[in-house]
Enzyme design. Structure first.
Site, PDB file in Angstrom:
ATOM      1  CG  ASP A 103      13.457 -21.797   1.963  1.00 24.31           C
ATOM      2  OD1 ASP A 103      14.633 -21.358   2.021  1.00 24.31           O
ATOM      3  OD2 ASP A 103      12.504 -21.221   2.518  1.00 24.31           O
ATOM      4  CD  GLU A 169      15.441 -16.531   4.871  1.00 21.61           C
ATOM      5  OE1 GLU A 169      15.365 -15.618   5.697  1.00 21.61           O
ATOM      6  OE2 GLU A 169      14.941 -16.440   3.728  1.00 21.61           O
TER       7      GLU A 169
HETATM    8 NI    NI Z   1      16.728 -15.171   0.555  1.00 17.70          NI
END
Ligand code: NI
Length: 434
Positions: A103, A169
């Site tokens: 991401d 994440e």
């Molecule tokens: Ni990172």
């Protein structure tokens, strides 16, 4: 011939741990070098078209199609937009997982890279750009290269590799689940059951060619807390008529700092409590009824984490009580400690040394930022390490940090990451089984 095999045997055992044989090592290294231009090309593609957490639709599809093209079994989508590839070698051996996060962030990219992101979106009601401002674009590209090289050398694999391309994440949008936690919930470590997991993070402030790791707690657990102090409202001129929640809050905030400075064994691991928000009152001459404040707790050891949580509750409620107020404490556990299993870490250092040269592999201080790789490590032993991407002619003090508009990573750093991940994966497969 006999002499040669004796020589090979001594090479294999020189580190104390079995590794892949030098011939296979040399072959993988050569293929990694040949793959470098492709890694850079992939990274530029993902950099130009970044997608926010849980919105990595095109990124996920691109990766899934790529893995299918390599003949790898693909599960997609997993945990919203994630991809899992399973590559089974012909020889028996362990099941290991390699993880890359995919991401990007709501950051407007500055600078004039030819492949700079021009993507715009709406995030929490605000117009913003989208940028791979943490380098996850390089993680995807490196892991795609690992998948391509290992699928080419499938016949040399002992056991099974799961490639985990993980969304979110940086944290799922408000009200959504996501990230490593959701991946684990959706069973990514099961069927077949993963024995060990490996991950890396590129770093803008570490020199090209360098690798950093820490055994034990490497990155912090990030928990949030909030405290509501209730007193009794009164006129500002006559505080004795009420109970002042602002003064009580001030005492609690100072008290929280003494948990760290006086009651925590700081030589063992570092810990941080920071209050980042405080709200109370409406007018200069009114002592309000209530005060509210909130903050973050960073710890690197689970035992210390539990103790600090208990002490926050005790300190807040008892200080409030002594002032005639009450304190309601709420602590929300977030990302756990990124804990590198010490035995696994020790086993894998020789593999990093082969990738970067022992002089460039360093044991580092802990980082008080968090990383959701920690959720996998709660379930299976895992090893996470940093890979440098800072150009050689730069003063580290001037380097833009991660998550900022000027964040920059030098593509010449990727090859070390690729070699390290290949070594770690294949060497682990060649270690004697429990
Ligand atoms: Ni990172």
């Amino acid at each position: 011939m006999k002499k040669l095999s004796v020589l090979l045997l001594s090479l294999i055992t020189v580190s104390g741990f079995s590794q892949m044989n030098p011939k296979l090592q040399a072959k993988l290294e050569q293929q990694a070098k040949e793959m470098e231009p492709k890694v850079i090309e992939w990274r530029r593609h993902f950099h130009e078209f970044p997608e926010l957490s849980n919105r990595e639709t095109n990124t996920g599809k691109y990766i899934a199609d790529f893995l299918k093209g390599l003949g790898i079994d693909v599960q997609y989508p997993v945990a919203k937009t994630g991809v899992v590839g399973i590559l089974k070698g012909p020889k028996p051996g362990p099941v290991i997982a390699l993880r890359a996060d995919i991401d990007a962030l709501p950051v407007v990219e500055r600078g004039n890279l030819p492949f700079a992101s021009k993507v715009k979106t709406n995030f929490n009601g605000q117009e913003t750009g989208v940028m791979h401002a943490c380098g996850h674009d390089s993680h995807i590209a490196i892991m795609m290269a690992v998948a391509e090289i290992l699928s080419k050398n499938k016949n040399d694999l002992k056991g099974t590799i799961k490639f985990i391309f993980q969304p979110a994440e940086e944290g799922a949008p408000i009200g959504e689940e996501g990230g490593a936690n959701l991946m684990v919930k959706e069973g990514v470590l099961e069927n077949p059951k993963v024995e060990a997991i490996f991950g890396l993070h590129i770093q803008s402030m570490r020199p090209i060619g360098a690798i950093g790791y820490k055994s034990g707690g490497m990155m912090a657990a990030a928990d949030n807390f909030s405290i509501t102090v209730k007193g009794k409202q009164s006129h500002g001129s006559a505080p004795w008529m009420g109970v002042d929640p602002i003064v009580v809050s001030a005492q609690i905030i100072n008290g929280l700092q003494t948990i760290i400075s006086r009651q925590t064994e700081l030589t063992k691991e570092a810990a941080v409590i920071s209050v980042g928000r405080i709200q109370s009152g409406i007018r200069e001459n009114i002592i309000p009824e209530e005060a509210f404040f909130a903050g973050t707790i960073r710890t690197l050891d689970e035992g210390m984490q539990d103790k600090i949580h208990e002490k926050i509750k005790l300190t807040a409620t008892k200080i409030a009580e002594s002032g005639g107020a009450t304190a309601e404490v709420s602590i929300r556990r977030g990302t756990p400690v990124t804990f590198n299993d010490p035995a696994l870490t020790l086993k894998m250092i020789p593999s990093l040394n082969k990738a970067a040269g022992a002089d460039h592999v360093v044991s580092i201080d802990a980082v008080t930022g968090a990383e959701d790789f920690a959720y996998y490590q709660k379930k299976v032993p895992g090893f996470f390490f940093f890979v440098g991407a800072m150009p050689p002619d730069v003063d580290p003090a001037t380097v833009a940090s991660h998550h900022t508009p000027d964040f920059y990573i030098d593509e010449r750093g990727f090859l070390t990451g690729l070699k390290a991940m290949l070594n770690v994966a294949v060497d682990y497969m060649y270690m004697p089984q429990k």
